[in-house]
Design an enzyme around this catalytic site. Structure first.
Site, short mmCIF file in Angstrom:
data_model
loop_
_atom_site.label_atom_id
_atom_site.label_comp_id
_atom_site.label_asym_id
_atom_site.label_seq_id
_atom_site.Cartn_x
_atom_site.Cartn_y
_atom_site.Cartn_z
N TYR A 26 0.84 -1.20 0.00
CA TYR A 26 0.00 0.00 0.00
C TYR A 26 0.87 1.25 0.00
CZ TYR A 26 0.89 0.21 5.07
OH TYR A 26 1.48 0.27 6.31
N CYS A 27 0.31 2.34 -0.56
CA CYS A 27 0.96 3.64 -0.48
C CYS A 27 0.07 4.54 0.38
CB CYS A 27 1.20 4.21 -1.88
SG CYS A 27 -0.28 4.38 -2.89
N MET A 28 0.01 5.82 0.10
CA MET A 28 -0.75 6.73 0.96
C MET A 28 -2.25 6.52 0.86
SD MET A 28 1.35 10.31 0.78
CE MET A 28 0.39 11.10 2.06
N ARG A 30 -3.69 3.86 -1.67
CA ARG A 30 -4.07 2.73 -2.52
C ARG A 30 -3.53 1.40 -1.99
NH1 ARG A 30 -2.87 5.40 -8.50
NH2 ARG A 30 -3.29 7.53 -7.86
#
Length: 457
Positions: A26-28, A30
């Site tokens: 995961y990113c910020m 998504r």
């Protein structure tokens, strides 16, 4: 059942079940999933999940769930599957059906352009670093803000803030080297060594071709190139080394060869390239001014839309390494501000309760510079407001270019970027934000939205 637990279960159900999952990260905003068989993913049902703001179909399926929620959803996926964020399924391959292979090939072909591939690779290298960049950038910003306000830099609390905030920027080459080797299928620790080669202070004691070497020359571009070489050399050497002595000789030969190449080839070439990028962007902004700022900000949202905006991170970092700041970030930050203005206009005009709730949920983080909730939940599904949001961003980008605002760090945007603005131009940056909010609002209110558009939301 908790909201995040429900979302994780529904996401897994609609990507073909946990057995179809190769890896998840995961990113910020998504959850990013690699799937064995893309034909098993029901995109329309994924988009319909309560809490999901959008879906990006790429080689990695990206499900947008928003900041704060994303890490909790990822943790719930880990509980269900046992697959930690960044971990790869022990049996990631096949059996693939002919239809699955066709779908995989179709997605790869659709997204297989040289520019997209490069930006995607760079994004994958930097996305895991985002939490550290955000935290360190904000701490540095607070310290610099306090210093500009008259605080004594020798005070212990100031020294502590700068010490804690500056660590990742000082040694980022090691982390980037690790992630680069991992991304290209090599041994991560060898990539980290490539990063150490570039930033090692011992370079200053070496003279090559009559010139003293400079630690850090070539920056993160040099690090990525050196780490990529590590992967290539490692794979070539491994073909000729017997398994019994592989652990001794493969890594030794690889490190030796890449170390020599780094000193004589990578650093000089990457240094020239780095200088060219920095000087080129400065020239574009100085000569282009208003037009350059408008174009850069106006066309940034499409990059965010396909998840390729992280590919610009090394350019920001090169400018910070060379100049001490990046003039690009405040300009590009206006793209998100244009979306905020567009969303406010839609909120004022629409009677659709679902749309108003989405906007109410997305606006707070939108003001703080996280634009995906409004992008995927509001402007992009509606269509025309996406264009008017881009136009609003272009107005703000033009203003920031004229004001020559710049940032001392990266990882944040919107109002959160204010402490990082250099040369005491906090007010100019803030005025640019307000102008962009207003421009996005006006374009959308008068030209971008009619309430009948909200019927399909």
């Amino acid at each position: 059942m908790k909201k995040e637990e429900r979302m994780a279960k529904e996401i897994l159900e609609n990507v073909g079940g946990q057995e179809n999952l190769i890896s998840q990260a995961y990113c910020m905003t998504r959850v990013r999933m690699k799937l064995k068989d893309f034909t098993k993913a029901d995109i329309s049902k994924l988009k319909a999940i309560d809490g999901v703001m959008g879906v990006v179909e790429d080689e990695t399926l990206q499900v947008v769930v928003g900041p704060g929620t994303v890490n909790k959803v990822s943790a719930e996926i880990t509980k269900i599957t046992g697959l930690k964020a960044g971990e790869v399924n022990e049996n990631p391959d096949g059996p693939y059906t002919e239809k699955a292979l066709e779908k995989k090939s179709e997605i790869k072909k659709k997204n297989n352009t040289p520019v997209k591939n490069v930006l995607r690779k760079i994004g994958n290298i930097f996305i895991p670093l985002i939490p550290g960049l955000v935290a360190s950038g904000i701490l540095n910003g607070i310290a610099n803000f306090a210093k500009n306000a008259g605080a004594d830099p020798k005070d212990i609390w100031m020294q502590l803030l700068l010490f804690i905030g500056g660590g990742i920027f000082t040694y980022m080459g090691i982390l980037v080297g690790w992630n680069t080797a991992k991304e290209f299928g090599g041994t991560p620790v060898l990539g980290a060594i490539a990063g150490i080669f570039i930033i090692n202070p011992a370079l200053a004691d070496m003279v090559v071709f009559g010139q003293h070497l400079i630690a850090g020359r070539g920056g993160l571009i040099g690090v990525m190139f050196a780490a990529w070489l590590m992967v290539i050399i490692e794979k070539v050497v491994r073909k000729f080394i017997p398994n019994s002595i592989d652990i001794i000789f493969t890594s030794t030969i690889t490190v030796l060869v890449v170390g020599i190449l780094t000193v004589f080839v990578v650093q000089p070439v990457a240094g020239i390239l780095s200088d060219g990028i920095t000087n080129g962007i400065n020239a574009i902004l100085n000569v282009g001014g208003v037009v350059a700022g408008a174009i850069l900000a106006g066309f940034f949202l499409p990059l965010v839309m396909v998840g390729l905006h992280q590919g610009l991170t090394p350019i920001h970092m090169e400018m910070i390494n060379k100049l001490g700041y990046t003039p690009l970030l405040p300009i590009l930050a206006m793209a998100g501000a244009g979306q905020v203005g567009a969303a406010i206009a839609i909120f004022v005009k629409t009677k659709n309760k679902r749309l108003r709730n989405i906007i109410k949920g997305g606006l707070p983080v939108g003001f703080l510079g996280i634009g995906e909730p409004l992008l995927y939940g509001v402007t992009l599904p509606l269509g025309r407001p996406f264009i008017t949001a881009c136009l609003g961003g272009a107005v703000g980008g033009a203003f920031q270019a004229v004001m020559h605002t710049a940032s001392a760090g990266i990882g944040v945007s919107g109002l959160s970027l204010i402490p990082l603005i250099v040369q005491n131009k906090y007010l100019q940056y803030f005025i640019g934000l307000v102008i962009t909010y207003i421009a996005g609002f006006i374009f959308t209110y008068f030209f971008g939205f009619k309430d009948e558009m909200a019927k399909n939301i």
